[in-house]
Scaffold this active site. Structure first.
Site, short mmCIF file in Angstrom:
data_model
loop_
_atom_site.label_atom_id
_atom_site.label_comp_id
_atom_site.label_asym_id
_atom_site.label_seq_id
_atom_site.Cartn_x
_atom_site.Cartn_y
_atom_site.Cartn_z
N TYR A 151 0.84 -1.21 0.00
CA TYR A 151 0.00 0.00 0.00
C TYR A 151 0.87 1.25 0.00
CZ TYR A 151 -2.33 3.98 2.06
OH TYR A 151 -2.74 5.26 2.30
C1 UD1 Z 1 -2.13 3.34 9.31
C2 UD1 Z 1 -1.34 3.14 8.05
C3 UD1 Z 1 -1.31 4.41 7.25
C4 UD1 Z 1 -2.71 4.94 7.02
C5 UD1 Z 1 -3.39 5.14 8.36
C6 UD1 Z 1 -4.82 5.60 8.18
C7 UD1 Z 1 0.44 1.54 8.70
C8 UD1 Z 1 1.91 1.30 8.75
N1 UD1 Z 1 0.04 2.77 8.33
O1 UD1 Z 1 -1.39 4.20 10.14
O2 UD1 Z 1 -0.68 4.18 6.01
O3 UD1 Z 1 -2.61 6.18 6.33
O4 UD1 Z 1 -3.41 3.89 9.04
O5 UD1 Z 1 -5.21 6.27 9.30
O6 UD1 Z 1 -0.32 0.67 8.97
N2 UD1 Z 1 -3.23 0.79 17.65
C9 UD1 Z 1 -3.46 0.09 18.82
N3 UD1 Z 1 -4.53 -0.78 18.86
C10 UD1 Z 1 -5.36 -0.96 17.79
C11 UD1 Z 1 -5.11 -0.24 16.60
C12 UD1 Z 1 -4.03 0.63 16.57
O7 UD1 Z 1 -2.74 0.22 19.81
O8 UD1 Z 1 -6.28 -1.78 17.89
C13 UD1 Z 1 -2.11 1.73 17.60
C14 UD1 Z 1 -1.11 1.42 16.53
O9 UD1 Z 1 -0.12 0.53 16.99
C15 UD1 Z 1 -0.56 2.82 16.22
C16 UD1 Z 1 -1.74 3.74 16.49
O10 UD1 Z 1 -2.64 3.00 17.29
O11 UD1 Z 1 0.47 3.12 17.10
C17 UD1 Z 1 -2.46 4.18 15.24
O12 UD1 Z 1 -2.76 3.04 14.47
P1 UD1 Z 1 -3.66 3.12 13.15
O13 UD1 Z 1 -4.88 3.89 13.44
O14 UD1 Z 1 -3.81 1.74 12.61
O15 UD1 Z 1 -2.80 4.03 12.16
P2 UD1 Z 1 -1.28 3.89 11.66
O16 UD1 Z 1 -0.77 2.53 11.88
O17 UD1 Z 1 -0.51 5.02 12.24
#
Ligand code: UD1
Length: 338
Positions: A151
């Site tokens: 992606y």
């Molecule tokens: C992800 C994508 C990014 C995309 C964005 C959309 C990756 C590497 N990047 O970013 O390309 O533009 O989503 O918003 O995947 N987290 C938890 N528990 C959960 C879900 C997430 O602790 O159940 C944490 C993750 O570890 C991270 C943060 O929350 O630290 C944000 O996660 P997420 O919303 O999935 O976004 P990104 O991973 O930053």
């Protein structure tokens, strides 16, 4: 301006259409609804008091795009948002991701050339930055193809294609936006994020836990070197992001230009959850879990270039974004299917 938006019924697209219309522009949507709902268009109409012109078009289909533009054009600008964006799915379906994301970008750039459209805005991602030592990310921070999933790579490849294309005509105006983490919803609660299947991103999961649809939020890693041990992200209200698109096309300059769209204010996972608890008045159950593969400790930007060049700056904080997301969640517990 008359603006063609591909993927205009999606999360970022719908909010961008609303802001464009509010600013006096005219918007036309091409969307095949493979990752979005036609209900979004009805909601846009409700918010704006207009009937937005839209066509069901798969924008990897050059013939369909040509016919659609012949029928609904002319246009001053294209905002190309249509793409597949599930990270995990991109690992198992790389060909589909490259075909869709890269293929559609080539089709839309060719349409720009063929129909004499001067401005092209591409929906990119802050995950193209490859070096944590460069934080906060600026537009000249290191990027590359050493990215953890197809992606992100597909988005980076599109940027390179655009840069090559920009050199083929002195009057072409190409804009590559690099988004950080969009959250929130329109204040009306009528449009918002509507993930298909089980959500992977933090915000929709937190909202579903607050609503009692999911039991708990897993915290992916508490051993990062941050304020509270959880990872840092630059969460930006989707309405701020939408207004960034508006500013970018209104201030488009000749050549290829990249802009970070973020707040510059990182929040930890626990801080975002606390903000949602406050906004919703609900308690959110969390459990510790291992780090998620491919996750960075921190991603946030310095949005100064967008401020100086586009006269744009994010206005809303995470508290407001959580309140707006909660309103959308409560009014639409099953998204547009509700
Ligand atoms: C992800 C994508 C990014 C995309 C964005 C959309 C990756 C590497 N990047 O970013 O390309 O533009 O989503 O918003 O995947 N987290 C938890 N528990 C959960 C879900 C997430 O602790 O159940 C944490 C993750 O570890 C991270 C943060 O929350 O630290 C944000 O996660 P997420 O919303 O999935 O976004 P990104 O991973 O930053």
């Amino acid at each position: 301006m008359r603006v063609l938006l591909t993927g205009g019924a999606g999360y970022i697209g719908a909010h961008t259409v609303v802001e464009l219309i509010a600013a006096g522009h005219e918007a036309v949507i091409f969307d095949d609804f493979s990752c979005s709902s036609p209900v979004a268009i009805e909601r846009i109409n409700e918010i704006t008091g207009t009937q937005v012109c839209n066509r069901t078009i798969d924008v990897t289909d050059a013939e369909a795009v040509r016919a659609g533009i012949d029928e609904t054009g002319p246009f001053d600008a294209i905002i190309h948002l249509a793409a597949r964006k599930a990270i995990g799915e991109s690992v198992s379906l790389p060909l589909e991701y490259y075909e869709n994301n890269v293929g559609s970008t080539i089709v839309m750039l060719a349409a720009m050339r063929e129909h004499g459209i001067s401005t092209f805005l591409f929906s990119g991602t802050g995950t193209v930055y490859t070096h944590q030592e460069d934080l906060p990310f600026v537009e000249t921070s290191r990027t590359g193809l050493a990215l953890p999933n197809p992606y992100s790579k597909s988005k980076r490849i599109c940027e390179e294609i655009m840069a090559d294309f920009a050199r083929t005509g002195p009057d072409r105006r190409l804009i590559g936006l690099r988004y950080f983490n969009p959250i929130g919803a329109h204040e009306s609660g009528l449009i918002g994020e509507d993930p298909q299947g089980i959500p992977n991103n933090l915000m929709p999961i937190v909202a579903r836990v607050a609503a009692g649809i999911l039991p708990q939020v897993s915290i992916f890693g508490r051993d990062y070197d941050t304020v509270d041990g959880t990872a840092l992200r630059d969460y930006i209200h989707v309405v701020d992001l939408a207004r960034g698109h508006l500013a970018a096309i209104e201030h488009a300059e000749r050549g290829m230009h990249f802009y970070n769209l973020g707040t510059g204010q990182p929040s930890s996972v626990l801080e975002l959850i606390a903000a949602f608890e406050e906004a919703s008045g609900r308690q959110i159950t969390v459990v510790d879990a291992p780090r998620r593969a491919g996750d960075a400790q921190a991603t946030y930007c310095l949005p100064d270039k967008a401020h100086v060049k586009l006269a744009w700056r994010a206005e809303f904080g995470i508290g407001r974004a959580c309140g707006d997301y909660w309103r959308w969640q409560q009014q639409n517990p099953e998204g547009y299917r509700s």
